[in-house]
Design a protein around this motif. Structure first.
Motif, PDB file in Angstrom:
ATOM      1  N   THR A 183      11.565  14.810  10.968  1.00  0.00           N
ATOM      2  CA  THR A 183      11.027  14.395   9.670  1.00  0.00           C
ATOM      3  C   THR A 183      11.705  13.117   9.204  1.00  0.00           C
ATOM      4  OG1 THR A 183      10.581  16.702   9.101  1.00  0.00           O
ATOM      5  CG2 THR A 183      10.624  15.122   7.282  1.00  0.00           C
ATOM      6  N   THR A 197       1.239  14.428  10.050  1.00  0.00           N
ATOM      7  CA  THR A 197       2.394  15.255  10.406  1.00  0.00           C
ATOM      8  C   THR A 197       3.500  15.067   9.377  1.00  0.00           C
ATOM      9  OG1 THR A 197       1.880  15.185  12.757  1.00  0.00           O
ATOM     10  CG2 THR A 197       4.167  15.653  12.169  1.00  0.00           C
ATOM     11  N   LEU A 198       3.742  13.822   8.976  1.00  0.00           N
ATOM     12  CA  LEU A 198       4.768  13.527   7.985  1.00  0.00           C
ATOM     13  C   LEU A 198       4.445  14.209   6.656  1.00  0.00           C
ATOM     14  CD1 LEU A 198       7.305  12.042   7.052  1.00  0.00           C
ATOM     15  CD2 LEU A 198       5.872  10.017   6.669  1.00  0.00           C
ATOM     16  N   ARG A 251       5.153  17.937   7.045  1.00  0.00           N
ATOM     17  CA  ARG A 251       6.591  18.211   7.147  1.00  0.00           C
ATOM     18  C   ARG A 251       7.301  18.035   5.808  1.00  0.00           C
ATOM     19  NH1 ARG A 251       9.464  18.381  11.923  1.00  0.00           N
ATOM     20  NH2 ARG A 251       8.173  18.387  13.786  1.00  0.00           N
ATOM     21  N   CYS A 252       6.734  17.227   4.924  1.00  0.00           N
ATOM     22  CA  CYS A 252       7.312  17.003   3.597  1.00  0.00           C
ATOM     23  C   CYS A 252       6.713  17.949   2.560  1.00  0.00           C
ATOM     24  CB  CYS A 252       7.132  15.543   3.189  1.00  0.00           C
ATOM     25  SG  CYS A 252       8.141  14.413   4.160  1.00  0.00           S
TER      26      CYS A 252
END
Length: 82
Positions: free
Chosen positions: A4, A25-26, A29-30
């Motif tokens: 991340t 994806t970021l 993940r956040c």
């Protein structure tokens, strides 16, 4: 440095360099939540319930201004404790 953090660093250093898949994806993940998609636009919500509309460029990259919007919202929410 975890995955991340690496993606956040990549986004900050070169916002136009993320693929659209890396950007999604970021977001996930956040702890951002995918809400829905209309055409090519995907609607995501931050942990603080701020809305962000994203869509890929013609070559499959994330749009740099949208990556910058994400980073700004993320920084604001982190500084506010959300």
């Amino acid at each position: 440095m975890g995955k991340t953090e690496k993606l956040v660093a990549k986004a900050g250093n070169h916002p136009g360099g993320l693929s659209f898949g890396e950007f999604k994806t970021l977001l996930a993940r956040c702890q951002w939540i995918f809400d829905h998609q209309t055409g090519s636009h995907e609607i995501w919500y931050s942990p603080g319930r701020r809305r962000l509309s994203i869509q890929p460029t013609a070559n499959g990259k994330a749009k740099s201004y949208q990556v910058k919007q994400f980073l700004k919202i993320r920084d604001e929410e982190e500084s506010n404790g959300n």
